[in-house]
Design an enzyme around this catalytic site. Structure first.
Site, short mmCIF file in Angstrom:
data_model
loop_
_atom_site.label_atom_id
_atom_site.label_comp_id
_atom_site.label_asym_id
_atom_site.label_seq_id
_atom_site.Cartn_x
_atom_site.Cartn_y
_atom_site.Cartn_z
N ARG A 60 0.80 -1.22 0.00
CA ARG A 60 0.00 0.00 0.00
C ARG A 60 0.84 1.28 0.00
O ARG A 60 0.31 2.36 -0.23
CB ARG A 60 -1.03 -0.03 1.12
CG ARG A 60 -2.19 -1.00 0.79
CD ARG A 60 -3.35 -0.84 1.75
NE ARG A 60 -2.96 -1.12 3.10
CZ ARG A 60 -2.94 -2.33 3.65
NH1 ARG A 60 -3.33 -3.38 2.97
NH2 ARG A 60 -2.56 -2.51 4.89
N GLU A 97 4.92 -9.94 16.37
CA GLU A 97 4.49 -10.37 17.71
C GLU A 97 4.84 -11.84 17.94
O GLU A 97 5.43 -12.20 18.96
CB GLU A 97 3.00 -10.12 17.86
CG GLU A 97 2.59 -9.97 19.31
CD GLU A 97 1.11 -9.65 19.45
OE1 GLU A 97 0.62 -9.77 20.56
OE2 GLU A 97 0.45 -9.32 18.42
P1 AMP Z 1 3.83 -2.03 11.38
O1 AMP Z 1 5.09 -2.70 10.87
O2 AMP Z 1 3.26 -2.69 12.58
O3 AMP Z 1 4.03 -0.53 11.56
O4 AMP Z 1 2.73 -2.23 10.28
C1 AMP Z 1 2.75 -1.48 9.13
C2 AMP Z 1 2.25 -2.23 7.93
O5 AMP Z 1 1.12 -3.05 8.22
C3 AMP Z 1 1.81 -1.25 6.89
O6 AMP Z 1 2.36 -1.68 5.66
C4 AMP Z 1 0.31 -1.28 6.90
O7 AMP Z 1 -0.15 -1.32 5.57
C5 AMP Z 1 -0.07 -2.53 7.67
N1 AMP Z 1 -0.99 -2.28 8.81
C6 AMP Z 1 -0.69 -2.44 10.11
N2 AMP Z 1 -1.74 -2.19 10.89
C7 AMP Z 1 -2.74 -1.84 10.06
C8 AMP Z 1 -4.11 -1.45 10.27
N3 AMP Z 1 -4.66 -1.37 11.49
N4 AMP Z 1 -4.85 -1.15 9.18
C9 AMP Z 1 -4.31 -1.21 7.94
N5 AMP Z 1 -3.05 -1.58 7.70
C10 AMP Z 1 -2.27 -1.90 8.74
#
Ligand code: AMP
Length: 174
Positions: A60, A97
């Site tokens: 995305r 996690e």
């Molecule tokens: P993180 O590594 O935990 O910061 O997760 C980021 C990635 O996961 C991004 O590429 C987002 O597209 C996806 N992501 C994580 N949480 C969400 C959420 N609540 N809604 C949509 N996409 C998410």
């Protein structure tokens, strides 16, 4: 207010893709061309003159990343989950996690010394953006700015990124 305009078109989808996660769905926002143009303009204004290239985190981060790069007239570079990119690649693994994930970049898609904007749709725990920053740093690229449409503040992802750059742009926060 711009943030409120955006939030009208970001849907909360409870328990997707798994129980307990509230997924932020930007599909309604993508259907509004004028709003998307404003979003790209704001990102470009924040990055203008500061970066030599834009790195989108797949998938995305590929929705707005190329538009930002085109607005700034700089190259767009892809970082993807492991196994999606052809050619000579470099990888960086990081902890989830209960699991591990790996991001990957094509080695010759970047140039040493570039100041890079790292862009994705959502900043959640920050693990993906941090791994991307680590990967780029290993390649002597400088993570100069991070930008996101959405930041989930309660997950404190921002704290992981501050070691790389204090320039972190989030258009909406929850
Ligand atoms: P993180 O590594 O935990 O910061 O997760 C980021 C990635 O996961 C991004 O590429 C987002 O597209 C996806 N992501 C994580 N949480 C969400 C959420 N609540 N809604 C949509 N996409 C998410």
């Amino acid at each position: 207010m711009f943030e409120e305009d955006m939030k009208k078109f970001i849907l909360d989808v409870p328990d997707f893709p798994r129980a307990g996660v509230v997924f932020k769905d930007i599909s309604p926002l993508l259907a509004r061309a004028a709003l998307c143009r404003r979003i790209i303009n704001v990102f470009c204004t924040q990055a203008k003159g500061k970066v030599d290239a834009v790195c989108g985190i797949g998938n995305r981060g590929f929705l707005f990343g190329p538009g930002i790069a085109q607005g700034l007239d700089v190259p767009f570079v892809m970082v993807r989950k492991y196994g999606k990119l052809p050619g000579k690649t470099i990888t960086q693994s990081y902890q989830l996690e209960y699991d591990e994930a790996t991001v990957e970049i094509v080695e010759n898609s970047i140039q040493k010394g570039w100041r890079m904007l790292i862009h994705d749709d959502v900043l959640a725990t920050g693990g993906t953006a941090e791994a991307t920053a680590q990967l780029l740093t290993r390649l002597q690229v400088v993570p100069t700015q991070f930008s996101f449409l959405i930041e989930l503040k309660f997950l404190k992802g921002c704290e992981k990124l501050l070691a790389y750059s204090r320039d972190i742009i989030s258009l909406t926060t929850y």
